[in-house]
Design an enzyme around this catalytic site. Structure first.
Site, mmCIF file in Angstrom:
data_model
loop_
_atom_site.group_PDB
_atom_site.id
_atom_site.type_symbol
_atom_site.label_atom_id
_atom_site.label_comp_id
_atom_site.label_asym_id
_atom_site.label_seq_id
_atom_site.Cartn_x
_atom_site.Cartn_y
_atom_site.Cartn_z
ATOM 1 N N ASP A 147 -8.613 -2.159 7.321
ATOM 2 C CA ASP A 147 -9.712 -1.094 7.013
ATOM 3 C C ASP A 147 -10.884 -1.414 6.202
ATOM 4 O O ASP A 147 -10.671 -2.332 5.316
ATOM 5 C CB ASP A 147 -9.364 0.327 6.606
ATOM 6 C CG ASP A 147 -8.185 1.060 7.492
ATOM 7 O OD1 ASP A 147 -8.026 0.517 8.762
ATOM 8 O OD2 ASP A 147 -7.293 1.811 6.906
HETATM 9 N N1 URA Z 1 -2.536 0.619 6.653
HETATM 10 C C1 URA Z 1 -3.790 1.357 6.713
HETATM 11 O O1 URA Z 1 -3.744 2.511 6.453
HETATM 12 N N2 URA Z 1 -5.042 0.569 6.485
HETATM 13 C C2 URA Z 1 -4.975 -0.852 6.487
HETATM 14 O O2 URA Z 1 -6.302 -1.320 6.544
HETATM 15 C C3 URA Z 1 -3.775 -1.593 6.840
HETATM 16 C C4 URA Z 1 -2.694 -0.870 6.890
#
Ligand code: URA
Length: 242
Positions: free
Chosen positions: A106
């Site tokens: 993310d």
């Molecule tokens: N889980 C999440 O919620 N975000 C990420 O970036 C990776 C794993």
């Protein structure tokens, strides 16, 4: 990969310059193949056999590139984006045009991201069938409990068809803000955030610390990257052959 390619493509692929810059270098007579000055950009070179040099400096051909990036928060895991800065914008030197991130973190997640041009390997490492382990460190709003640990071990409902696969939750500190490490074996969108939402908690910081056999290099700072070592390449290739 073809055995023979045009010298201008060879040099552009190795990021010696753009295709037109490379053509200019050829015109200037500074490009040699096996010691002979190249006259035409369309001249073919055998990538495994010929010795290519520019101004006397050897330019070896690398078929595959593997970079470990410490992704900082605030950049998106994409090759291009009309508005946002991408992980590829962080790569300055010798940037291959075919480089892409193997998977996604993310925008606000930090940590280990593999950048490669090896589509086959990326596909294998990300395949839901392979169950490659991913370990994250996280700060969680609220006290993380052994009940949460058990829930994650059993699998939780994050609104998909099935419960999540068993995940290992290691509680490093249980407090108003808890510190945890979690190992997951799948990679659903926002997976860890959704898993904590399923137990009524909120992820406030997330950093990936390993991806299969790769561990985030402690010498890297956010935004920095390095090539994988031969050993790491061997390990990731081994991982996907099991
Ligand atoms: N889980 C999440 O919620 N975000 C990420 O970036 C990776 C794993």
């Amino acid at each position: 990969m073809k055995e023979e390619i045009r010298i201008d493509k060879y040099l552009a692929d190795m990021s010696v310059g753009t295709r037109s810059q490379v053509k200019q270098m050829i015109r200037k007579g500074i490009v040699t193949v096996n010691g002979e000055t190249v006259k035409k950009p369309e001249q073919k070179v055998r990538i495994q056999h010929d010795r290519v040099a520019v101004s006397g400096r050897d330019i070896a051909f690398e078929n595959e590139v593997y970079l470990m990036l410490y992704k900082p928060a605030g950049v998106v895991s994409a090759t291009k984006d009309p508005r946002e800065k991408t992980v590829l914008d962080l790569i300055q030197d010798k940037k291959r045009k075919d480089l892409f991130p193997a998977g996604r973190l993310d925008k606000d997640t930090e940590g280990l991201l593999l950048l490669t041009n090896d589509g086959k390997l990326a596909h294998e490492m990300l395949s839901p069938k392979k169950h490659v382990d991913k370990v994250y460190f996280a700060l969680i709003q609220g006290k993380v409990t052994t009940q949460d640990q058990e829930a994650f071990r059993q699998g939780v409902d994050i609104g998909e068809d099935k419960l999540t696969l068993p995940a290992d939750l290691n509680i490093l500190k249980s407090d108003d803000v808890s510190e945890i490490e979690i190992t997951i074996r799948e990679g659903k969108f926002h997976q860890i955030k959704r898993m904590f939402e399923a137990v009524n908690k909120k992820v406030i910081y997330l950093r990936r610390i390993s991806f299969g056999p790769l561990e985030l290099d402690p010498a890297l700072h956010p935004g920095e990257y390095r090539k994988l070592t031969e050993e790491e390449i061997r390990l990731i290739k081994g991982e996907t052959n099991e």
